[in-house]
Design a protein around this motif. Structure first.
Motif, short mmCIF file in Angstrom:
data_model
loop_
_atom_site.label_atom_id
_atom_site.label_comp_id
_atom_site.label_asym_id
_atom_site.label_seq_id
_atom_site.Cartn_x
_atom_site.Cartn_y
_atom_site.Cartn_z
N ILE A 10 -15.00 44.11 -2.37
CA ILE A 10 -13.82 44.54 -3.10
C ILE A 10 -14.23 44.82 -4.54
CG2 ILE A 10 -11.50 43.88 -3.85
CD1 ILE A 10 -11.48 41.89 -1.46
N MET A 11 -14.03 46.07 -4.95
CA MET A 11 -14.40 46.48 -6.31
C MET A 11 -13.16 46.57 -7.19
SD MET A 11 -17.66 46.87 -6.47
CE MET A 11 -17.82 47.75 -8.00
N PRO A 12 -13.15 45.83 -8.30
CA PRO A 12 -12.02 45.93 -9.25
C PRO A 12 -12.12 47.22 -10.05
CG PRO A 12 -13.67 44.42 -10.08
CD PRO A 12 -14.14 44.85 -8.72
N GLU A 13 -11.03 47.56 -10.71
CA GLU A 13 -10.99 48.79 -11.51
C GLU A 13 -11.81 48.69 -12.79
OE1 GLU A 13 -6.84 49.58 -12.07
OE2 GLU A 13 -6.71 50.62 -10.14
N SER A 14 -11.94 47.46 -13.34
CA SER A 14 -12.70 47.31 -14.58
C SER A 14 -13.22 45.88 -14.69
CB SER A 14 -11.82 47.64 -15.79
OG SER A 14 -10.96 46.58 -16.09
N PRO A 15 -14.16 45.64 -15.61
CA PRO A 15 -14.66 44.28 -15.82
C PRO A 15 -13.61 43.32 -16.38
CG PRO A 15 -16.15 45.90 -16.81
CD PRO A 15 -14.91 46.62 -16.39
N LYS A 16 -12.51 43.85 -16.92
CA LYS A 16 -11.49 43.02 -17.55
C LYS A 16 -10.46 42.47 -16.56
CE LYS A 16 -11.96 45.62 -21.78
NZ LYS A 16 -11.36 46.54 -22.71
N VAL A 17 -10.55 42.87 -15.31
CA VAL A 17 -9.58 42.44 -14.29
C VAL A 17 -9.80 40.97 -13.94
CG1 VAL A 17 -8.91 42.79 -11.88
CG2 VAL A 17 -9.38 44.75 -13.33
N ASN A 18 -8.70 40.24 -13.71
CA ASN A 18 -8.76 38.83 -13.32
C ASN A 18 -9.17 38.74 -11.85
OD1 ASN A 18 -8.38 36.14 -12.66
ND2 ASN A 18 -6.44 35.98 -13.75
N LEU A 19 -10.42 38.37 -11.58
CA LEU A 19 -10.93 38.31 -10.22
C LEU A 19 -10.30 37.19 -9.40
CD1 LEU A 19 -14.73 39.05 -10.75
CD2 LEU A 19 -12.92 40.62 -10.10
N LYS A 20 -9.90 36.11 -10.05
CA LYS A 20 -9.28 34.98 -9.34
C LYS A 20 -7.99 35.42 -8.65
CE LYS A 20 -12.28 31.82 -10.22
NZ LYS A 20 -13.19 31.46 -9.17
N GLU A 21 -7.19 36.25 -9.32
CA GLU A 21 -5.95 36.74 -8.72
C GLU A 21 -6.24 37.60 -7.50
OE1 GLU A 21 -3.48 38.76 -11.54
OE2 GLU A 21 -3.40 37.03 -12.88
N ILE A 22 -7.24 38.47 -7.61
CA ILE A 22 -7.61 39.33 -6.49
C ILE A 22 -8.14 38.50 -5.33
CG2 ILE A 22 -9.17 41.17 -5.72
CD1 ILE A 22 -8.97 42.33 -8.56
#
Length: 90
Positions: A10-22
């Motif tokens: 799973i790739m987030p949109e940016s490094p600033k995204v909260n990975l814990k929520e995802i």
């Protein structure tokens, strides 16, 4: 039928995204769609960007498409790609 062991990147949109929520949402989606024992790990990609590797078991008779499509709908997720799919023995 047997059991398949699946890994999805799973790739987030940016490094600033909260990975814990995802991660939390990904585990919930997996369990609601008959995935068993979801686990996550963080994999560094580049320039501060990290991917989430979601691993879980699924009955081979079930389709992975529904889970993968729902993972792509999580806010701030750019993509969700199956990177490993294999049959479990034992």
């Amino acid at each position: 039928m047997g059991t398949a062991l699946i890994k999805i990147r799973i790739m987030p949109e940016s490094p600033k995204v909260n990975l814990k929520e995802i991660e939390q949402q990904a585990k919930e989606i997996t369990e609601k769609n008959d995935g068993k024992n979801p686990r996550t790990e963080i994999e560094p990609v580049a320039f501060g960007l990290n991917a989430i590797i979601l691993s879980f078991a699924l009955d081979e008779s079930k389709s992975i498409d529904k889970i993968q499509d729902k993972l792509k709908e999580i806010p701030n997720v750019n993509s969700a790609e199956v990177i490993d799919f294999r049959r479990a023995f034992g």
